[in-house]
Design a protein around this motif. Structure first.
Motif, short mmCIF file in Angstrom:
data_model
loop_
_atom_site.label_atom_id
_atom_site.label_comp_id
_atom_site.label_asym_id
_atom_site.label_seq_id
_atom_site.Cartn_x
_atom_site.Cartn_y
_atom_site.Cartn_z
N PRO A 16 0.81 -1.23 0.00
CA PRO A 16 0.00 0.00 0.00
C PRO A 16 0.84 1.27 0.00
O PRO A 16 0.37 2.33 -0.43
CB PRO A 16 -0.82 -0.12 1.29
CG PRO A 16 -0.06 -1.08 2.16
CD PRO A 16 0.58 -2.04 1.21
N GLN A 17 2.09 1.18 0.47
CA GLN A 17 2.95 2.37 0.48
C GLN A 17 3.23 2.87 -0.94
O GLN A 17 3.47 4.06 -1.15
CB GLN A 17 4.28 2.09 1.21
CG GLN A 17 5.29 1.23 0.47
CD GLN A 17 5.06 -0.26 0.65
OE1 GLN A 17 4.02 -0.69 1.15
NE2 GLN A 17 6.05 -1.06 0.27
N VAL A 18 3.17 1.97 -1.92
CA VAL A 18 3.38 2.36 -3.32
C VAL A 18 2.18 3.16 -3.82
O VAL A 18 2.33 4.16 -4.52
CB VAL A 18 3.61 1.12 -4.20
CG1 VAL A 18 3.68 1.50 -5.67
CG2 VAL A 18 4.88 0.41 -3.78
N ALA A 19 0.98 2.73 -3.43
CA ALA A 19 -0.23 3.47 -3.79
C ALA A 19 -0.21 4.86 -3.18
O ALA A 19 -0.54 5.86 -3.84
CB ALA A 19 -1.47 2.70 -3.33
N ILE A 20 0.19 4.94 -1.91
CA ILE A 20 0.23 6.24 -1.21
C ILE A 20 1.26 7.16 -1.86
O ILE A 20 1.00 8.34 -2.10
CB ILE A 20 0.54 6.02 0.28
CG1 ILE A 20 -0.63 5.30 0.96
CG2 ILE A 20 0.81 7.35 0.98
CD1 ILE A 20 -0.33 4.81 2.36
N ALA A 21 2.43 6.60 -2.18
CA ALA A 21 3.48 7.41 -2.81
C ALA A 21 3.03 7.91 -4.18
O ALA A 21 3.30 9.06 -4.56
CB ALA A 21 4.76 6.59 -2.95
N SER A 22 2.31 7.08 -4.93
CA SER A 22 1.81 7.48 -6.25
C SER A 22 0.82 8.63 -6.12
O SER A 22 0.88 9.61 -6.88
CB SER A 22 1.15 6.30 -6.96
OG SER A 22 2.06 5.24 -7.15
N LEU A 23 -0.09 8.50 -5.17
CA LEU A 23 -1.08 9.56 -4.94
C LEU A 23 -0.40 10.86 -4.55
O LEU A 23 -0.68 11.93 -5.12
CB LEU A 23 -2.04 9.12 -3.84
CG LEU A 23 -2.98 10.19 -3.28
CD1 LEU A 23 -3.94 10.66 -4.37
CD2 LEU A 23 -3.75 9.67 -2.08
N GLN A 24 0.50 10.80 -3.58
CA GLN A 24 1.17 12.01 -3.10
C GLN A 24 2.00 12.66 -4.20
O GLN A 24 2.03 13.89 -4.33
CB GLN A 24 2.04 11.68 -1.90
CG GLN A 24 1.24 11.29 -0.66
CD GLN A 24 2.12 10.91 0.50
OE1 GLN A 24 3.27 10.48 0.33
NE2 GLN A 24 1.60 11.05 1.71
N LEU A 25 2.67 11.85 -5.00
CA LEU A 25 3.50 12.38 -6.08
C LEU A 25 2.65 13.11 -7.12
O LEU A 25 2.98 14.22 -7.55
CB LEU A 25 4.29 11.24 -6.73
CG LEU A 25 5.21 11.61 -7.89
CD1 LEU A 25 6.28 12.59 -7.45
CD2 LEU A 25 5.84 10.35 -8.47
N LEU A 26 1.56 12.50 -7.53
CA LEU A 26 0.68 13.13 -8.53
C LEU A 26 0.09 14.43 -8.01
O LEU A 26 0.01 15.43 -8.73
CB LEU A 26 -0.43 12.15 -8.93
CG LEU A 26 0.00 10.96 -9.78
CD1 LEU A 26 -1.12 9.93 -9.87
CD2 LEU A 26 0.43 11.40 -11.17
N GLU A 27 -0.32 14.44 -6.73
CA GLU A 27 -0.87 15.66 -6.15
C GLU A 27 0.20 16.73 -6.03
O GLU A 27 -0.06 17.92 -6.26
CB GLU A 27 -1.49 15.35 -4.78
CG GLU A 27 -2.77 14.54 -4.87
CD GLU A 27 -3.42 14.29 -3.53
OE1 GLU A 27 -4.64 14.08 -3.49
OE2 GLU A 27 -2.70 14.30 -2.50
N LYS A 28 1.39 16.31 -5.69
CA LYS A 28 2.52 17.26 -5.58
C LYS A 28 2.79 17.93 -6.92
O LYS A 28 3.20 19.10 -6.98
CB LYS A 28 3.75 16.49 -5.10
CG LYS A 28 5.02 17.32 -5.00
CD LYS A 28 6.16 16.41 -4.56
CE LYS A 28 7.48 17.17 -4.53
NZ LYS A 28 8.60 16.29 -4.15
N LEU A 29 2.54 17.20 -8.02
CA LEU A 29 2.79 17.73 -9.36
C LEU A 29 1.57 18.44 -9.94
O LEU A 29 1.53 18.75 -11.13
CB LEU A 29 3.25 16.60 -10.28
CG LEU A 29 4.62 16.00 -9.91
CD1 LEU A 29 4.89 14.75 -10.73
CD2 LEU A 29 5.72 17.02 -10.10
N GLY A 30 0.56 18.67 -9.12
CA GLY A 30 -0.57 19.51 -9.51
C GLY A 30 -1.78 18.80 -10.06
O GLY A 30 -2.70 19.47 -10.58
N CYS A 31 -1.85 17.48 -9.96
CA CYS A 31 -3.00 16.75 -10.48
C CYS A 31 -4.12 16.68 -9.44
O CYS A 31 -3.86 16.57 -8.25
CB CYS A 31 -2.60 15.32 -10.87
SG CYS A 31 -1.38 15.24 -12.20
N GLU A 32 -5.35 16.70 -9.94
CA GLU A 32 -6.52 16.44 -9.10
C GLU A 32 -6.79 14.94 -9.18
O GLU A 32 -7.24 14.44 -10.21
CB GLU A 32 -7.73 17.23 -9.60
CG GLU A 32 -9.00 16.99 -8.79
CD GLU A 32 -10.23 17.62 -9.42
OE1 GLU A 32 -11.36 17.24 -9.02
OE2 GLU A 32 -10.05 18.48 -10.32
#
Length: 250
Positions: A16-32
């Motif tokens: 699950p840490q991979v899912a969390i990292a993916s979410l945080q990374l995309l949000e950090k780069l400005g995605c909704e």
């Protein structure tokens, strides 16, 4: 842009840490980013075993969950390729066609769509990168070494933006790890030997981490590393690219 985050079932259950990292990374780069709560398996294990005709329920559920997004992003090349090549729906085929055109593996989404040039990430470790077969030969995320052509690697393009990382050169940089989904069950001995050879190439370079864009391949090699009582760890590329927010989980 509105992004639907598709997390493969094995990542949801085991990493699950991979899912969390993916979410945080995309949000950090400005995605909704939205995570559809009713998503399930994409049906790839059944299709790989010769039962694609039984995946209609998975397909319809996938379409119900991901229709309407600008993009669908997944931290797994194999699941991404399965959807891109095999998603159909008796209920709404046009939506399935649209989804097949809008789904991206995470690192190709970052390079091809967001065109990320300056990541603010830091990972001061020696890393070997494993390029999975689905990503390389299906999604064309990196050049195949047997071709006489200009080399490229979308994941390594991103990793080279990470401060402090030392990416090593492998002897056989695009060799299969032997996982192959259900292949590792049907051909256990061959799969294990291929995995041991792949791990040995990384160990020869004295890496601290084996990184990749597919946790399925990394899971296979992680099992081998644990049986060998090796201190080397596996890590998904999303965890490295997101490493300024959280340290990767061991």
């Amino acid at each position: 842009m509105k992004v639907g985050l598709f997390i493969p079932c094995y990542v949801d259950q085991f990493y699950p840490q991979v899912a969390i990292a993916s979410l945080q990374l995309l949000e950090k780069l400005g995605c909704e980013v939205e995570f559809p709560m009713k998503q399930t398996c994409c049906g790839q294990p059944m299709a790989n075993s010769g039962y694609e005709h039984l995946t209609a329920g998975c397909n319809d559920n996938f379409v119900d969950n991901f229709a309407g997004f600008d993009y669908i992003v997944c931290p797994s090349g194999s699941c991404t390729l399965h959807v891109k090549d095999h998603l159909h729906s008796h209920k709404n085929e046009q939506a399935a066609v649209t989804i097949r055109k809008r789904i991206y593996e995470l690192s190709e989404f970052l390079t091809d769509v967001l065109q990320v040039k300056g990541l603010q990430a830091r990972f001061p470790h020696k890393v070997g990168f494993h390029q999975s077969c689905h990503g390389q030969r299906g999604l064309h995320m990196s050049q195949m070494s047997e071709l006489v052509a200009e080399p490229f690697s979308k994941p390594e393009q991103l990793l080279n933006q990470v401060e402090g990382i030392e990416l090593v050169a492998l002897t056989r940089k695009d060799e299969c790890c032997g996982f192959g989904g259900t292949f590792c069950v049907a051909e256990e001995a061959v799969s294990a030997k291929m995995g041991k050879d792949r791990v040995a190439d990384h160990l020869k370079q004295e890496v601290e981490y084996i990184a990749g864009a597919d946790m399925s391949c990394l899971m296979h090699m992680e099992g081998i590393l644990r049986r060998q009582k090796s201190p080397v760890k596996v890590i998904h590329i999303a965890e490295i690219l997101n490493s300024t927010l959280h340290e990767p989980t061991a």
